[in-house]
Structures are given as C-alpha cells and as structure tokens.
Design a protein around this motif. Structure first.
Motif, PDB file in Angstrom:
ATOM      1  N   ASP A  62       0.828  -1.203   0.000  1.00  0.00           N
ATOM      2  CA  ASP A  62       0.000   0.000   0.000  1.00  0.00           C
ATOM      3  C   ASP A  62       0.867   1.261   0.000  1.00  0.00           C
ATOM      4  O   ASP A  62       0.589   2.219  -0.729  1.00  0.00           O
ATOM      5  CB  ASP A  62      -0.921  -0.016   1.221  1.00  0.00           C
ATOM      6  N   ALA A  63       1.935   1.255   0.810  1.00  0.00           N
ATOM      7  CA  ALA A  63       2.828   2.418   0.860  1.00  0.00           C
ATOM      8  C   ALA A  63       3.538   2.622  -0.470  1.00  0.00           C
ATOM      9  O   ALA A  63       3.707   3.761  -0.932  1.00  0.00           O
ATOM     10  CB  ALA A  63       3.843   2.238   1.984  1.00  0.00           C
ATOM     11  N   LEU A  64       3.960   1.539  -1.100  1.00  0.00           N
ATOM     12  CA  LEU A  64       4.626   1.649  -2.401  1.00  0.00           C
ATOM     13  C   LEU A  64       3.683   2.211  -3.458  1.00  0.00           C
ATOM     14  O   LEU A  64       4.039   3.135  -4.209  1.00  0.00           O
ATOM     15  CB  LEU A  64       5.142   0.276  -2.836  1.00  0.00           C
ATOM     16  N   LEU A  65       2.467   1.691  -3.520  1.00  0.00           N
ATOM     17  CA  LEU A  65       1.513   2.160  -4.511  1.00  0.00           C
ATOM     18  C   LEU A  65       1.118   3.616  -4.254  1.00  0.00           C
ATOM     19  O   LEU A  65       0.947   4.401  -5.198  1.00  0.00           O
ATOM     20  CB  LEU A  65       0.280   1.255  -4.519  1.00  0.00           C
ATOM     21  N   SER A  66       1.000   3.984  -2.975  1.00  0.00           N
ATOM     22  CA  SER A  66       0.667   5.367  -2.642  1.00  0.00           C
ATOM     23  C   SER A  66       1.768   6.330  -3.069  1.00  0.00           C
ATOM     24  O   SER A  66       1.511   7.502  -3.353  1.00  0.00           O
ATOM     25  CB  SER A  66       0.419   5.502  -1.135  1.00  0.00           C
ATOM     26  N   ALA A  67       3.008   5.832  -3.111  1.00  0.00           N
ATOM     27  CA  ALA A  67       4.147   6.649  -3.544  1.00  0.00           C
ATOM     28  C   ALA A  67       4.330   6.623  -5.057  1.00  0.00           C
ATOM     29  O   ALA A  67       5.296   7.200  -5.572  1.00  0.00           O
ATOM     30  CB  ALA A  67       5.419   6.159  -2.861  1.00  0.00           C
ATOM     31  N   GLY A  68       3.447   5.938  -5.764  1.00  0.00           N
ATOM     32  CA  GLY A  68       3.534   5.894  -7.211  1.00  0.00           C
ATOM     33  C   GLY A  68       4.505   4.864  -7.755  1.00  0.00           C
ATOM     34  O   GLY A  68       4.866   4.908  -8.939  1.00  0.00           O
ATOM     35  N   VAL A  69       4.914   3.929  -6.915  1.00  0.00           N
ATOM     36  CA  VAL A  69       5.855   2.896  -7.336  1.00  0.00           C
ATOM     37  C   VAL A  69       5.103   1.782  -8.059  1.00  0.00           C
ATOM     38  O   VAL A  69       3.997   1.387  -7.648  1.00  0.00           O
ATOM     39  CB  VAL A  69       6.618   2.334  -6.112  1.00  0.00           C
ATOM     40  N   ASP A  70       5.699   1.271  -9.108  1.00  0.00           N
ATOM     41  CA  ASP A  70       5.130   0.132  -9.834  1.00  0.00           C
ATOM     42  C   ASP A  70       5.407  -1.129  -9.016  1.00  0.00           C
ATOM     43  O   ASP A  70       6.492  -1.709  -9.097  1.00  0.00           O
ATOM     44  CB  ASP A  70       5.781   0.048 -11.214  1.00  0.00           C
ATOM     45  N   ALA A  71       4.442  -1.545  -8.200  1.00  0.00           N
ATOM     46  CA  ALA A  71       4.630  -2.662  -7.284  1.00  0.00           C
ATOM     47  C   ALA A  71       3.511  -3.680  -7.450  1.00  0.00           C
ATOM     48  O   ALA A  71       2.373  -3.325  -7.788  1.00  0.00           O
ATOM     49  CB  ALA A  71       4.669  -2.161  -5.836  1.00  0.00           C
ATOM     50  N   LEU A  72       3.836  -4.942  -7.198  1.00  0.00           N
ATOM     51  CA  LEU A  72       2.881  -6.038  -7.279  1.00  0.00           C
ATOM     52  C   LEU A  72       3.003  -6.900  -6.028  1.00  0.00           C
ATOM     53  O   LEU A  72       4.086  -6.995  -5.433  1.00  0.00           O
ATOM     54  CB  LEU A  72       3.149  -6.905  -8.513  1.00  0.00           C
ATOM     55  N   GLY A  73       1.904  -7.533  -5.621  1.00  0.00           N
ATOM     56  CA  GLY A  73       1.910  -8.393  -4.441  1.00  0.00           C
ATOM     57  C   GLY A  73       1.481  -9.808  -4.784  1.00  0.00           C
ATOM     58  O   GLY A  73       0.668 -10.019  -5.692  1.00  0.00           O
ATOM     59  N   PHE A  74       2.021 -10.768  -4.011  1.00  0.00           N
ATOM     60  CA  PHE A  74       1.762 -12.175  -4.274  1.00  0.00           C
ATOM     61  C   PHE A  74       1.470 -12.891  -2.953  1.00  0.00           C
ATOM     62  O   PHE A  74       2.262 -12.823  -2.014  1.00  0.00           O
ATOM     63  CB  PHE A  74       2.974 -12.834  -4.946  1.00  0.00           C
ATOM     64  N   ASP A  75       0.339 -13.571  -2.904  1.00  0.00           N
ATOM     65  CA  ASP A  75       0.010 -14.355  -1.710  1.00  0.00           C
ATOM     66  C   ASP A  75      -1.242 -15.170  -1.985  1.00  0.00           C
ATOM     67  O   ASP A  75      -2.292 -14.597  -2.282  1.00  0.00           O
ATOM     68  CB  ASP A  75      -0.224 -13.446  -0.502  1.00  0.00           C
ATOM     69  N   PRO A  76      -1.179 -16.500  -1.887  1.00  0.00           N
ATOM     70  CA  PRO A  76      -2.387 -17.296  -2.054  1.00  0.00           C
ATOM     71  C   PRO A  76      -3.298 -17.302  -0.835  1.00  0.00           C
ATOM     72  O   PRO A  76      -4.433 -17.770  -0.909  1.00  0.00           O
ATOM     73  CB  PRO A  76      -1.836 -18.704  -2.324  1.00  0.00           C
ATOM     74  N   ILE A  77      -2.802 -16.804   0.294  1.00  0.00           N
ATOM     75  CA  ILE A  77      -3.611 -16.731   1.517  1.00  0.00           C
ATOM     76  C   ILE A  77      -4.349 -15.398   1.515  1.00  0.00           C
ATOM     77  O   ILE A  77      -3.724 -14.333   1.542  1.00  0.00           O
ATOM     78  CB  ILE A  77      -2.745 -16.840   2.781  1.00  0.00           C
ATOM     79  N   GLY A  78      -5.668 -15.437   1.513  1.00  0.00           N
ATOM     80  CA  GLY A  78      -6.451 -14.217   1.480  1.00  0.00           C
ATOM     81  C   GLY A  78      -7.069 -13.885   2.817  1.00  0.00           C
ATOM     82  O   GLY A  78      -7.020 -14.678   3.766  1.00  0.00           O
ATOM     83  N   PRO A  79      -7.654 -12.690   2.954  1.00  0.00           N
ATOM     84  CA  PRO A  79      -8.383 -12.339   4.174  1.00  0.00           C
ATOM     85  C   PRO A  79      -9.445 -13.375   4.496  1.00  0.00           C
ATOM     86  O   PRO A  79     -10.141 -13.870   3.600  1.00  0.00           O
ATOM     87  CB  PRO A  79      -9.006 -10.978   3.819  1.00  0.00           C
ATOM     88  N   GLY A  80      -9.536 -13.748   5.753  1.00  0.00           N
ATOM     89  CA  GLY A  80     -10.493 -14.746   6.176  1.00  0.00           C
ATOM     90  C   GLY A  80      -9.921 -16.142   6.284  1.00  0.00           C
ATOM     91  O   GLY A  80     -10.542 -17.020   6.887  1.00  0.00           O
ATOM     92  N   ASP A  81      -8.737 -16.381   5.714  1.00  0.00           N
ATOM     93  CA  ASP A  81      -8.077 -17.670   5.859  1.00  0.00           C
ATOM     94  C   ASP A  81      -7.655 -17.843   7.315  1.00  0.00           C
ATOM     95  O   ASP A  81      -7.311 -16.868   7.989  1.00  0.00           O
ATOM     96  CB  ASP A  81      -6.853 -17.727   4.941  1.00  0.00           C
ATOM     97  N   ASN A  82      -7.651 -19.069   7.810  1.00  0.00           N
ATOM     98  CA  ASN A  82      -7.332 -19.289   9.228  1.00  0.00           C
ATOM     99  C   ASN A  82      -5.851 -19.577   9.453  1.00  0.00           C
ATOM    100  O   ASN A  82      -5.475 -20.067  10.518  1.00  0.00           O
ATOM    101  CB  ASN A  82      -8.186 -20.420   9.801  1.00  0.00           C
ATOM    102  N   ARG A  83      -5.013 -19.281   8.469  1.00  0.00           N
ATOM    103  CA  ARG A  83      -3.572 -19.430   8.643  1.00  0.00           C
ATOM    104  C   ARG A  83      -2.902 -18.116   8.298  1.00  0.00           C
ATOM    105  O   ARG A  83      -3.491 -17.237   7.686  1.00  0.00           O
ATOM    106  CB  ARG A  83      -3.036 -20.555   7.758  1.00  0.00           C
ATOM    107  N   GLY A  84      -1.647 -18.015   8.687  1.00  0.00           N
ATOM    108  CA  GLY A  84      -0.908 -16.782   8.470  1.00  0.00           C
ATOM    109  C   GLY A  84      -0.931 -15.935   9.726  1.00  0.00           C
ATOM    110  O   GLY A  84      -1.912 -15.920  10.485  1.00  0.00           O
ATOM    111  N   SER A  85       0.160 -15.218   9.961  1.00  0.00           N
ATOM    112  CA  SER A  85       0.309 -14.479  11.211  1.00  0.00           C
ATOM    113  C   SER A  85      -0.720 -13.370  11.386  1.00  0.00           C
ATOM    114  O   SER A  85      -0.931 -12.896  12.498  1.00  0.00           O
ATOM    115  CB  SER A  85       1.724 -13.881  11.285  1.00  0.00           C
ATOM    116  N   SER A  86      -1.348 -12.933  10.306  1.00  0.00           N
ATOM    117  CA  SER A  86      -2.307 -11.822  10.399  1.00  0.00           C
ATOM    118  C   SER A  86      -3.751 -12.282  10.407  1.00  0.00           C
ATOM    119  O   SER A  86      -4.652 -11.458  10.329  1.00  0.00           O
ATOM    120  CB  SER A  86      -2.086 -10.854   9.230  1.00  0.00           C
ATOM    121  N   HIS A  87      -3.992 -13.592  10.501  1.00  0.00           N
ATOM    122  CA  HIS A  87      -5.373 -14.052  10.442  1.00  0.00           C
ATOM    123  C   HIS A  87      -6.099 -13.714  11.748  1.00  0.00           C
ATOM    124  O   HIS A  87      -5.493 -13.435  12.771  1.00  0.00           O
ATOM    125  CB  HIS A  87      -5.429 -15.552  10.159  1.00  0.00           C
TER     126      HIS A  87
END
Length: 421
Positions: A62-87
């Motif tokens: 989000d910070a990169l995109l807000s700064a106008g940087v050409d950035a991409l993200g990769f993650d098969p774990i989405g919001p609502g998944d019960n795994r991952g440190s941010s779940h």
C-alpha cells in the motif's frame, strides 16, 4: 544472491519442475534457472514485488503504490483464511509499549497510518479502548509500560487496583498489585484492515504462490500463470521466513499460541464500554491478555508467554483445554466477570527473534532490513506484538525499496547479529 541461500542445483533434466514449498502450496521461494523466452517476447516487469501479504506485506504494498511505485503483491492466503500471522479478527493497539520504549514513536506513526486508512476507506479499523496492564508488586511489565508513557511526557497512567476494580467491575485485582491504564489504546480490526489494503491494491495482487530467482540485477518472480521481473522484492513471510532464508533461521523461534473465547459469567460487565483491553502479568512466563466482547462472541483471551516451538506449517490441531487452562485460571482469579466456558478457540503462531549478540538486545525485536548481497528486503518477524505497527513498518519497507540511502534504526537491523555484522 549467494549460493548458500539457494536450493541446491538439480540436474538439468530436473530443474524445470523443481519446487521447495515454504508452506505446503502457499509459498515457494528459492533460486532456479531462468526460463528463456522466445525471441522478441517481452517479460512483464515491476519495480518491487511483495511476497507475502499479511498485515506487514500489505502495508508495504500500500505504501509503495501510494508513492507511485510500480509494485505487485503475491500471496495465495487471502483475508479470512485461518492461517498466516495476520489471520483473525482483532489485535491490541497500544501507544506505550513495555517491550521497548523506542516503540512509542512507531505507535504514533502507525496510528496516523491507521487513521488515514479509515478516512480513505470510510470503514472503522480502530475501536478506542483503554488498555489495563497489571501485575504483582514490582511487575517489570507494568513498570516498563509506565516508564514509556512518562518518557513521552504523558500523564502518569498508574492506578490503584481498587480504582481499577471500581471502574471495570468484571475485574478483581489484588489490592497490592501494580496497575497502569493507558488511554490511546484500541481494538485493531485486523481482518478489516487486511481486506481494505488488499482491495486498494486491486488487480496488483496475485492470489498465487510465487517462486523467485535471485539475480544480480533483480528478482524473477514466477507463478503458475506468469513470470514477472522485479528490480527488488520484499519478503514478508511470517513464520516461513527462516525456511526461505536459512541463514536467518537460527535467529528466529516459531511458537504455538492457543487462543480462546470465553462465555462471560457477567455479560453486562464485559461490553466495550465497561471492559478494557487487558494484559495481566501473574509471574515470570505467565502473561495473559484479552479483549472486551465487541463481537458478541465472548471475551477473547490468550497467553502472551511463548508456547512450544513448532514448525511454520503446524496450524491444524485446535487449541486444547489444557493449553487454555492457564487463561481460564487467570480469568477466574483476576477477571471473574469474564470467566466461563470456552465457546471458541484458535491457534496463532508467534515468530520472535533470539537475543542479539553483536549489538545486544533481549530478543523479541523486529528485523526490517535489506538482505546482504541481494535485491531482497526482509520484513520483520514480529508476530506477537507487531500487528499494531503495520502502517509504520510498511512505510519503512517501502523506503528501503525506494531510497538507497535510507537506513532503519539500528535496533531493527540485521547487523545486530554477529552473523550479519
């Protein structure tokens, strides 16, 4: 990238399908031979690839995109998944932190970031709540939290136990306990924050496992559907970081943390308007924290002291009654209004750092730094007390990618360990 950080090379006829999973099918991170494209066929490029989009990775993207940087993200774990440190639905936001008094400025920067995200999205991310911290006489946790507040010129947050019990009738703290009550705290709606930051990135998020080829001039990111060449990559892999970068593994410890929701004995006493966020230190290696019943799901409570060491993939066995016994006993003794049967349970994994040996610290700090001799940036393993800082850490990760002269604070750098000094 140095060979020691790569998967051992395979015979030529084996290379095409080599995979080394980081979390089952979730992350694949290793060095492979580059697939050569046909003559004249162009490869998609970007400035920065973010691998792993939990709260830290999503904030960095989000910070990169807000700064106008050409950035991409990769993650098969989405919001609502019960795994991952941010779940999970919630985390504690504290302005004054007993872990390190340097974190107050980080909390303030994160608060500004959360407020911007709320303003931009029109959604609530922070639910204001006082934070009650209490412990036996001389509690190091309470003393450090109080000192952090006083160091910033804040009014003394010390309370008597009697005053705390009157203000928050679910509690029955012993009369001689040390108590502080912070203002400026909040329930951080982690799942909401994750959903918002992912949606802001929109089509720049690929819900796919990624593998990378680390090269002198950048990083080739490969998924099942595409190859993308990035000039740099941020790795925000949570408990899988040590498996991805074996040299850092000795500095990390992954532990299993049981979480429970308790049906309160006095439901009226645990509503958000009458019940604070709390952290209770009953003794060494005996800390319990919890939330008011803001979801009509019960009081969420868990041990903050570290559980048993586990592998990064060990999520499946639910929290047991035995693992939650310490929490139930603490509620019955100190928060009887919140005590009651377990109505739901979960597992989190903490990933914490070992004590540093070159610039000594006590451990449980973050790592936010460039990886030596590569185009990689390492996002901190800050499970356990880092979620609240995500917007501020995301800004730091973005600056590391954007500004080659930028350096993070020494207490976040890899060079505090002799292996990287």
């Amino acid at each position: 990238m140095a060979r020691e950080f790569c998967v051992p090379m395979q015979r030529k006829d084996e290379r095409e399908n080599v995979e080394r999973p980081i979390d089952g099918a979730r992350y694949i991170l290793h060095c492979v031979s580059v697939v050569r494209r046909g003559e004249g066929e162009a490869m998609q490029t970007c400035d920065v690839a973010v691998i792993g989009l939990g709260l830290m990775g999503s904030a960095a993207l989000d910070a990169l995109l807000s700064a106008g940087v050409d950035a991409l993200g990769f993650d098969p774990i989405g919001p609502g998944d019960n795994r991952g440190s941010s779940h999970g639905s919630c985390r504690v936001f504290r302005r004054f932190n007993f872990e390190n008094d340097n974190y107050t400025d980080l909390s303030d920067a994160a608060l500004a970031g959360w407020k911007r995200l709320e303003s931009d999205s029109g959604e609530t991310i922070l639910i204001p709540s006082p934070v009650l911290e209490a412990g036996r006489p001389g509690s190091p946790m309470v003393a450090a939290s109080r000192a952090a507040a006083l160091a910033k010129g804040h009014a003394d947050p010390a309370w008597s136990a009697a005053a705390a019990n009157r203000e928050f009738p679910a509690f029955a703290l012993p009369a001689d306990w040390d108590v502080v009550v912070q203002d400026g705290g909040a329930i951080l709606k982690a799942e909401v924050a994750l959903r918002i930051t992912r949606s802001r990135a929109n089509e720049r998020v690929f819900p796919e496992a990624a593998q990378i080829d680390c090269r002198p001039d950048g990083v080739l990111v490969r998924t099942k559907t595409r190859d993308i060449f990035a000039r740099q990559a941020i790795l925000a892999l949570g408990p899988w970081l040590g498996r991805a970068l074996p040299k850092i593994a000795p500095m990390l410890e992954v532990t299993r943390q049981a979480v429970g929701w308790f049906s309160a004995a006095r439901p009226e006493s645990v509503s958000p308007d009458r019940f604070p966020l709390f952290i209770l230190e009953r003794g060494p290696n005996d800390i319990v924290y919890g939330f008011p019943d803001f979801e009509q799901r019960g009081v969420k409570a868990a041990p903050h002291n570290h559980g048993p060491k586990v592998d990064a993939d060990d999520w499946d066995r639910p929290a047991t009654d035995a693992e939650l016994m310490q929490v139930g006993n603490a509620l019955a003794q100190l928060v009887p209004g919140a005590a009651g049967p377990i109505v739901d349970r979960d597992i989190c994994l903490y990933t914490n750092t070992a004590p540093a040996d070159h610039r000594p610290d006590k451990g449980q700090e973050f790592i936010i730094d460039r990886w030596p001799n590569s185009r990689l940036i390492v996002a901190s393993p800050c499970s356990g007390h880092g979620a609240k800082f995500a917007p501020a850490i995301g800004e730091k990760l973005a600056r590391l990618a954007i500004d080659p002269t930028y350096q993070v604070e020494p207490f976040f750098q890899l060079s505090r360990y002799s292996a990287f000094a």
